[in-house]
Write a protein that holds these residues in place. Structure first.
Motif, PDB file in Angstrom:
ATOM      1  N   ARG A 142       0.832  -1.205   0.000  1.00  0.00           N
ATOM      2  CA  ARG A 142       0.000   0.000   0.000  1.00  0.00           C
ATOM      3  C   ARG A 142       0.870   1.259   0.000  1.00  0.00           C
ATOM      4  NH1 ARG A 142      -4.929  -0.161  -1.646  1.00  0.00           N
ATOM      5  NH2 ARG A 142      -5.352   1.713  -0.460  1.00  0.00           N
ATOM      6  N   LYS A 143       1.977   1.199   0.704  1.00  0.00           N
ATOM      7  CA  LYS A 143       2.889   2.342   0.741  1.00  0.00           C
ATOM      8  C   LYS A 143       3.475   2.602  -0.640  1.00  0.00           C
ATOM      9  CE  LYS A 143       7.140   3.945   2.970  1.00  0.00           C
ATOM     10  NZ  LYS A 143       8.227   3.599   3.942  1.00  0.00           N
ATOM     11  N   PHE A 187     -12.836  -5.616  -3.238  1.00  0.00           N
ATOM     12  CA  PHE A 187     -11.831  -6.656  -3.470  1.00  0.00           C
ATOM     13  C   PHE A 187     -11.058  -6.921  -2.181  1.00  0.00           C
ATOM     14  CE2 PHE A 187     -12.551  -4.478  -7.470  1.00  0.00           C
ATOM     15  CZ  PHE A 187     -12.677  -5.514  -8.393  1.00  0.00           C
ATOM     16  N   CYS A 188     -10.568  -8.150  -2.055  1.00  0.00           N
ATOM     17  CA  CYS A 188      -9.676  -8.463  -0.944  1.00  0.00           C
ATOM     18  C   CYS A 188      -8.287  -7.903  -1.258  1.00  0.00           C
ATOM     19  CB  CYS A 188      -9.619  -9.967  -0.700  1.00  0.00           C
ATOM     20  SG  CYS A 188      -8.903 -10.921  -2.058  1.00  0.00           S
ATOM     21  N   LEU A 190      -2.154  -7.799 -13.246  1.00  0.00           N
ATOM     22  CA  LEU A 190      -3.236  -7.742 -14.235  1.00  0.00           C
ATOM     23  C   LEU A 190      -3.337  -6.381 -14.909  1.00  0.00           C
ATOM     24  CD1 LEU A 190      -5.509  -9.474 -15.400  1.00  0.00           C
ATOM     25  CD2 LEU A 190      -7.008  -8.596 -13.610  1.00  0.00           C
ATOM     26  N   HIS A 191      -3.198  -5.302 -14.128  1.00  0.00           N
ATOM     27  CA  HIS A 191      -3.226  -3.914 -14.624  1.00  0.00           C
ATOM     28  C   HIS A 191      -4.562  -3.547 -15.263  1.00  0.00           C
ATOM     29  CE1 HIS A 191       1.018  -3.764 -13.741  1.00  0.00           C
ATOM     30  NE2 HIS A 191       1.239  -4.788 -14.537  1.00  0.00           N
ATOM     31  N   ILE A 199      -3.562  -6.516  -4.824  1.00  0.00           N
ATOM     32  CA  ILE A 199      -2.158  -6.614  -5.233  1.00  0.00           C
ATOM     33  C   ILE A 199      -2.046  -7.208  -6.638  1.00  0.00           C
ATOM     34  CG2 ILE A 199       0.035  -7.757  -4.704  1.00  0.00           C
ATOM     35  CD1 ILE A 199      -0.679  -7.586  -1.762  1.00  0.00           C
ATOM     36  N   TYR A 200      -2.806  -8.243  -6.908  1.00  0.00           N
ATOM     37  CA  TYR A 200      -2.742  -8.892  -8.223  1.00  0.00           C
ATOM     38  C   TYR A 200      -3.190  -7.942  -9.333  1.00  0.00           C
ATOM     39  CZ  TYR A 200      -3.746 -12.135 -12.022  1.00  0.00           C
ATOM     40  OH  TYR A 200      -3.781 -12.753 -13.246  1.00  0.00           O
TER      41      TYR A 200
END
Length: 432
Positions: free
Chosen positions: A78-79, A406-407, A418-419, A412-413
């Motif tokens: 997150r940072k 979303f979890c 995935l973008h 992160i994914y």
């Protein structure tokens, strides 16, 4: 006579026993020293290698508990994400990025790289993380090229030519791991400057130095070399493994790079991976260019042709340049015959997300706002947000555009691999 005999015998036995005792004490001391050395090499050294004390943290009640590595990874992610988008989503999408990068990694293999403050040594840690970085670099920069340079014995050696194959770079690096002599920053910069100065104007020239030494053994004025790199528009960055060095900091400030010092192996990995995404282009160097590219076709299997890369005959595979019809082994590359830049359409598609990144998701409280009804499952993986056995609900995030939840793993994914946001894409497809 009896008394004299009695008096003589204890004296003799006492003297002999004292000598034997002294000898036994000396032997015991030697054994203790040997045992201490063995203990240091065996159990004590094992704990030092594992650094198990770094896996503990103190909770609110003062007790030592294992560190929640998953939460720590999420916090670091997150940072990074917020730092990457600190200029704002709409503004960040308009920042020009250097998508075609010519990137040299300079690895310090001087005597200082054999130090064991990183386990098992600085050299081993650098090689391990450099391998992961090269793979991540090509995953995020499919149109870019990487080359390797080493510093040792006061000289700089080009380990590999700049190219687009991660496997070739890693193989060459793992076969040349040997520490000796002193590092020479000036020789490394002169060597890299000679190769990068020939790069076309549309290519972004970058150097990343992984430095272990606190000194540099240079044949001339390194300050002049720094100015030459600045005039050649070469962005130089340094990651130190020991302490801050003035000349490295000065080099980064002059050329627009970054200078950081790693605290430990995990911190070194984090600092290294920050160089994988393409950086914003320097304003005075960010001239718009139209680049002529070719999209070669895959060669037919079983056909014998001469490879222009290795100058040898190969059977099947490879790619054919659409302009001069010569064969090349891999993409992306530059045709050795006509100079045309050869890429594939997936390479362009994978570079697109750097220009229009997915906006950072907003963190949502487990209980939500008053009157708000939160979904119980993740929109991406359909896993439940509700913890089992009365456990605390897991962290969830929300897309600011489609408002889907979303979890953190899917978050992160989506941003790292995935973008594309599945919620936004599903709404787009339904409207079409």
């Amino acid at each position: 006579m009896y008394g004299a005999g009695v008096a003589f015998q204890p004296t003799s036995s006492a003297g002999g026993s004292s000598k034997e005792k002294k000898r036994r004490d000396e032997d015991d001391e030697e054994e203790e020293d040997d045992n201490e050395g063995k203990g240091t090499d065996a159990w004590e050294r094992a704990y030092a290698d594992e650094r198990s004390w770094e896996d503990l943290q103190e909770d609110e009640s003062g007790l030592l508990r294992p560190i929640d590595t998953k939460t720590l990874v999420h916090a670091q992610y997150r940072k990074r994400l917020l730092l990457r988008s600190s200029t704002g989503g709409s503004v960040a999408s308009r920042i020009q990025k250097g998508l075609i990068r010519y990137f040299y990694i300079v690895i310090d293999l001087s005597r200082a790289a054999s130090e064991t403050d990183y386990r098992p040594s600085r050299m081993a840690v650098v090689a391990k993380q450099a391998e992961a970085f090269i793979r991540e670099f090509f995953d995020q920069n499919p149109l870019s090229h990487v080359g390797l340079v080493t510093m040792k014995d006061g000289l700089a050696h080009r380990l590999t030519e700049i190219g687009g194959s991660p496997e070739a770079q890693i193989k060459a690096l793992m076969g040349k791991l040997e520490c000796c002599g002193e590092a020479s920053l000036q020789n490394a910069l002169e060597l890299v400057h000679g190769y990068l100065s020939q790069i076309p104007s549309y290519g972004h020239r970058e150097v990343l130095i992984l430095s272990s030494a606190l000194t540099t053994c240079d044949p001339g004025d390194v300050m002049e070399t720094v100015q030459r790199c600045k005039r050649a528009k070469i962005r130089c960055s340094v990651i130190g493994l020991s302490a801050e060095v003035f000349i490295c900091k000065h080099l980064c400030e002059e050329t627009g790079g970054t200078y950081t010092v790693a605290l430990n192996e995990s911190h070194f990995k984090e600092l290294l991976l920050e160089h994988a995404p393409p950086p914003p282009a320097i304003a005075e160097y960010a001239a718009a260019n139209l680049i002529k590219m070719g999209f070669p076709q895959r060669g037919a299997e079983g056909v014998v042709s001469i490879c222009s890369c290795h100058k040898e005959a190969k059977v099947g595979g490879g790619y054919t340049c659409p302009r001069c019809k010569v064969r090349v082994c891999e993409l992306p590359t530059e045709c050795r015959t006509c100079g045309l830049t050869l890429v594939s359409s997936p390479h362009l598609a994978r570079s697109y997300h750097h220009l229009f990144p997915v906006a950072p998701f907003d963190e949502v409280s487990p209980h939500g706002r008053p009157g708000q009804r939160l979904p119980t499952t993740c929109f991406g993986c359909q896993q439940s947000f509700v913890g089992q056995g009365g456990a605390q609900p897991s962290l969830r995030t929300s897309c600011p555009k489609c408002n889907q939840f979303f979890c953190i793993d899917c978050d992160i994914y989506i941003h790292e691999s995935l973008h594309n946001c599945p919620g936004c894409e599903s709404q787009h497809n339904s409207s079409v």
